[in-house]
Enzyme design. Structure first.
Site, PDB file in Angstrom:
ATOM      1  N   ASP A  43       0.850  -1.205   0.000  1.00 23.12           N
ATOM      2  CA  ASP A  43       0.000   0.000   0.000  1.00 23.12           C
ATOM      3  C   ASP A  43       0.882   1.250   0.000  1.00 23.12           C
ATOM      4  OD1 ASP A  43      -1.891   2.031   0.562  1.00 23.12           O
ATOM      5  OD2 ASP A  43      -3.122   0.645   1.731  1.00 23.12           O
ATOM      6  N   SER A  61      -5.335  -4.164   2.021  1.00 23.63           N
ATOM      7  CA  SER A  61      -4.520  -3.869   3.209  1.00 23.63           C
ATOM      8  C   SER A  61      -5.166  -4.361   4.494  1.00 23.63           C
ATOM      9  CB  SER A  61      -4.256  -2.364   3.314  1.00 23.63           C
ATOM     10  OG  SER A  61      -3.565  -1.940   2.171  1.00 23.63           O
ATOM     11  N   HIS A  88      -0.442   4.506   0.025  1.00 25.61           N
ATOM     12  CA  HIS A  88      -1.149   5.696   0.531  1.00 25.61           C
ATOM     13  C   HIS A  88      -0.534   6.169   1.839  1.00 25.61           C
ATOM     14  CE1 HIS A  88      -4.022   3.680  -2.147  1.00 25.61           C
ATOM     15  NE2 HIS A  88      -4.411   4.906  -2.450  1.00 25.61           N
TER      16      HIS A  88
END
Ligand code: B1M
Length: 210
Positions: free
Chosen positions: A99, A152, A101
């Protein structure tokens, strides 16, 4: 456009030119945190909706994210610091494996750091080994994992199971956050993977409270 809307448009359009001047003008009206929470995050929400409905392409989402990061960096020095609150403890903070982000995670970092916590922010795409190594190395009191993809949430589950197997539950309580999680999922499904404390934080302020 009025200032508030103009700033939101800058996030949505990924338009950096004049950003700092608008932020400085906005600081005359509200606090840096309110600008982030009310104005800028509303812009990011629109970006998410446009992207989700296929009306915005990924490179433009990236541009919006860059403008958001620039704005947060510009506002950070204007945020209140709790100077007499130093030394409350150490948290290792990571976005989980797979991930990328990190805007939310970095906001959590800023809010906790400004309130006397020692934050060891190890970045994005972090496998559980790296998280545990950092927690060990920095003698962390808490481990924080962030993730925005539905994928996630599965990684978090695997991480907690792995941590349980390694017998670190008594040592590290875990805080989880990110848009793909819900409180119910964390408290019911994820918490049962780990014998230690597992808490959900809806936003950076709940993270601070926890
Ligand atoms: Co992505 N992305 N993205 N993206 N992106 C989402 C998450 C998505 C919901 C968009 C959508 O479809 N509407 C969607 C996920 C769908 C899903 O999994 N079901 C998605 C997708 C699909 C993807 C890609 C797969 C797209 C692709 O490649 N085809 C890809 C994934 C890459 C990867 O990770 N491997 C991708 C890429 C990107 C960009 C790189 C372009 C960019 C990220 C840039 C960056 O972060 N540096 C991006 C962005 C910007 C978004 C959206 C639009 C905005 C995210 C954001 O920054 N929000 C997002 C839409 C959405 O979230 N609805 C989306 C603002 C931020 C402050 O909120 O992080 O939630 P958030 O943090 C909050 C709370 O959650 C909480 O505190 C913060 C507020 O105070 N919090 C914590 C977060 N972490 C915490 C940890 C804590 C405590 C609280 O303690 C440890």
């Amino acid at each position: 456009l009025p200032l508030e809307e103009r700033l939101q448009r800058r996030i949505v359009d990924g338009e950096r030119n004049g950003l700092e001047a608008d932020l400085d003008a906005m600081l005359q009206e509200k606090s840096a945190l309110d600008i982030i929470n009310e104005t800028l995050l509303a812009g990011m929400k629109t970006v998410g909706e446009l992207f989700g409905s296929g009306q915005m392409q990924l490179p433009f989402v990236l541009q919006s994210a860059e403008v958001m990061k620039t704005a947060v960096a510009h506002l950070e020095p204007h945020m209140e610091r709790n100077e007499d609150d130093e030394g409350k403890g150490t948290i290792v903070l990571a976005t989980v494996k797979g991930d990328v982000h990190d805007i939310g995670k970095n906001l959590v970092d800023i809010i906790l750091s400004n309130n006397g916590y020692n934050v060891v922010n190890i970045g994005i795409k972090q496998p559980v080994n790296a998280i545990l190594d950092a927690a060990e190395e920095h003698r962390a009191d808490v481990i924080g994992m962030s993730g925005l993809l539905v994928k996630s949430t599965v990684v978090m589950k695997e991480n907690l199971a792995e941590m349980n197997t390694r017998g670190v539950a008594a040592r590290w309580p875990v805080m989880l956050g990110g848009a793909a999680l819900t409180r119910a999922y964390v408290e019911n499904d994820l918490a049962e993977m780990y014998a230690g404390d597992v808490r959900y934080a809806r936003d950076a302020f709940e993270g601070l409270r926890l």
